[in-house]
Design an enzyme around this catalytic site. Structure first.
Site, short mmCIF file in Angstrom:
data_model
loop_
_atom_site.label_atom_id
_atom_site.label_comp_id
_atom_site.label_asym_id
_atom_site.label_seq_id
_atom_site.Cartn_x
_atom_site.Cartn_y
_atom_site.Cartn_z
N TYR A 11 0.81 -1.29 0.04
CA TYR A 11 0.07 0.04 0.06
C TYR A 11 0.88 1.25 0.16
O TYR A 11 1.06 2.00 0.98
CB TYR A 11 -0.75 -0.12 1.46
CG TYR A 11 -2.23 0.81 1.15
CD1 TYR A 11 -3.21 0.41 0.43
CD2 TYR A 11 -2.21 2.25 1.84
CE1 TYR A 11 -4.32 1.26 0.26
CE2 TYR A 11 -3.21 2.62 1.82
CZ TYR A 11 -4.51 2.50 0.95
OH TYR A 11 -5.59 3.19 0.86
N LYS B 71 -3.94 8.18 3.97
CA LYS B 71 -5.06 7.85 4.71
C LYS B 71 -4.84 8.48 6.25
O LYS B 71 -5.92 8.54 6.84
CB LYS B 71 -5.11 6.28 4.89
CG LYS B 71 -5.71 5.57 3.63
CD LYS B 71 -6.91 6.11 3.12
CE LYS B 71 -7.72 5.53 2.03
NZ LYS B 71 -8.93 6.13 1.65
P1 NAD Z 1 -13.52 1.97 -6.05
O1 NAD Z 1 -12.75 1.90 -7.33
O2 NAD Z 1 -14.73 1.60 -6.37
O3 NAD Z 1 -13.56 3.40 -5.77
C1 NAD Z 1 -12.60 4.48 -5.89
C2 NAD Z 1 -13.22 5.49 -6.91
O4 NAD Z 1 -12.48 6.78 -6.91
C3 NAD Z 1 -13.41 5.16 -8.36
O5 NAD Z 1 -14.69 5.13 -8.69
C4 NAD Z 1 -12.51 6.12 -9.22
O6 NAD Z 1 -13.03 6.48 -10.44
C5 NAD Z 1 -12.70 7.42 -8.26
N1 NAD Z 1 -11.86 8.29 -8.20
C6 NAD Z 1 -10.18 8.32 -8.41
N2 NAD Z 1 -9.81 9.70 -8.46
C7 NAD Z 1 -10.77 10.43 -8.46
C8 NAD Z 1 -10.88 11.73 -8.63
N3 NAD Z 1 -9.62 12.57 -8.82
N4 NAD Z 1 -12.23 12.40 -8.75
C9 NAD Z 1 -13.12 11.65 -8.50
N5 NAD Z 1 -13.22 10.16 -8.41
C10 NAD Z 1 -11.94 9.81 -8.59
O7 NAD Z 1 -12.70 1.30 -5.01
P2 NAD Z 1 -12.83 1.28 -3.38
O8 NAD Z 1 -11.90 0.41 -3.04
O9 NAD Z 1 -14.32 1.07 -3.10
O10 NAD Z 1 -12.65 2.83 -2.91
C11 NAD Z 1 -13.65 3.73 -2.08
C12 NAD Z 1 -12.70 4.07 -1.01
O11 NAD Z 1 -12.65 3.02 -0.02
C13 NAD Z 1 -11.43 4.63 -0.95
O12 NAD Z 1 -11.16 5.78 -0.19
C14 NAD Z 1 -10.32 3.56 -0.61
O13 NAD Z 1 -9.15 4.03 -0.19
C15 NAD Z 1 -11.47 2.95 0.51
N6 NAD Z 1 -11.07 1.56 1.29
C16 NAD Z 1 -10.89 0.59 0.24
C17 NAD Z 1 -10.37 -0.57 0.83
C18 NAD Z 1 -10.67 -1.92 -0.17
O14 NAD Z 1 -9.97 -2.94 0.16
N7 NAD Z 1 -11.18 -1.88 -1.47
C19 NAD Z 1 -10.30 -0.74 2.14
C20 NAD Z 1 -10.34 0.34 2.72
C21 NAD Z 1 -10.55 1.69 2.26
#
Ligand code: NAD
Length: 240
Positions: A192, A200
């Site tokens: 990461y 984060k």
């Molecule tokens: P995801 O790909 O579904 O969502 C991320 C979204 O961010 C995408 O739709 C992408 O198009 C959008 N994005 C990226 N840059 C952007 C910008 N400049 N402007 C607008 N949109 C933008 O993936 P996810 O994993 O569901 O991520 C959602 C949140 O959850 C994030 O903050 C991620 O860090 C967090 N998260 C994810 C996990 C995991 O394991 N997937 C774990 C903990 C936290």
């Protein structure tokens, strides 16, 4: 019913989609902010019914998305957008996608919202160790994954329905805002990288400060949820 704006949905695999469904099942109206380069395919897929199976709510009805707004959360206003992005063909087809313009459009269309969800992150060098990360990559991760939340809250706060107190009793529910964080902010999670762990950590610290400020200013709550690993599009991209 409540109205929610969820920033960061571009398919039906991520946290944003799941949160939208929970809110829709609880009766909320759903507005979505979709990253400009992903907008076309998301809207086409929605229209063609590709997500219909995953739109099914517990009562058997389909989640309705009232409106999808193009959004790029690394730009606050049109003056911030460099020429190469303005003329990029994936951006040129859309307009009013900077954070301030999206908040303005939502205000024009609906007047106010009750719930703001930040479900977006981007770290161009996420696959690199922090030791190998460039300044540019690090700052890009912070811009897309941390400051994007400060900016969204800043621009949406004026149109978020405030909580109201009568003497010491809360007489109307507060507007509320959440983002998604990850345990890599406090523990080492190899892989990461690219400054995403730093992003984060900033997001979590900002949540405390923003909760203090937005709570006092407008009785709007600010929280972040440390989510477990989910094989979203973003997570697959880094091999999680
Ligand atoms: P995801 O790909 O579904 O969502 C991320 C979204 O961010 C995408 O739709 C992408 O198009 C959008 N994005 C990226 N840059 C952007 C910008 N400049 N402007 C607008 N949109 C933008 O993936 P996810 O994993 O569901 O991520 C959602 C949140 O959850 C994030 O903050 C991620 O860090 C967090 N998260 C994810 C996990 C995991 O394991 N997937 C774990 C903990 C936290």
């Amino acid at each position: 019913g409540k109205r929610a704006f969820i920033a960061g949905i571009a398919d039906d695999n991520g946290y944003g989609w799941a949160i939208a469904k929970s809110l829709a099942a609880a009766g909320a109206e759903i507005l979505v902010g979709t990253w400009v380069p992903a907008l076309n395919i998301f809207e086409t897929s929605l229209r063609r019914g590709k997500f219909d199976e995953s739109r099914v709510l517990p009562d058997g009805s389909l989640m309705e998305i009232t409106k999808v707004y193009p959004l790029d959360a690394v730009f606050d206003s049109l003056e911030d957008v460099p020429e190469d992005i303005k003329t990029n063909k994936r951006y040129a087809g859309s307009s009013k996608w900077t954070v301030s313009e999206v908040a303005e459009s939502v205000k024009e269309d609906f007047g106010s919202i009750d719930i703001l969800v930040h479900s977006l992150a981007n770290g161009p060098e996420v696959t690199k160790h922090l030791l190998e990360t460039s300044r540019k990559g690090y700052l890009a991760a912070i811009s897309a994954s941390s400051y994007s939340y400060v900016s969204l809250l800043k621009h949406f706060l004026p149109i978020m329905n405030p909580g109201m107190y009568l003497v010491s009793h809360l007489i109307s529910p507060c507007g509320s805002s959440i983002s998604l964080t990850y345990i890599a902010s406090e523990r080492i999670i190899p892989g990461y990288g690219g400054g995403m762990s730093s992003a984060k950590a900033a997001l979590e610290s900002d949540t405390r400060v923003l909760a203090f400020e937005a709570g006092r200013k407008q009785k709007v709550r600010v929280n972040t949820i440390s989510a477990g690993p989910l094989r979203s599009r973003a997570a697959k991209a880094i091999g999680f």
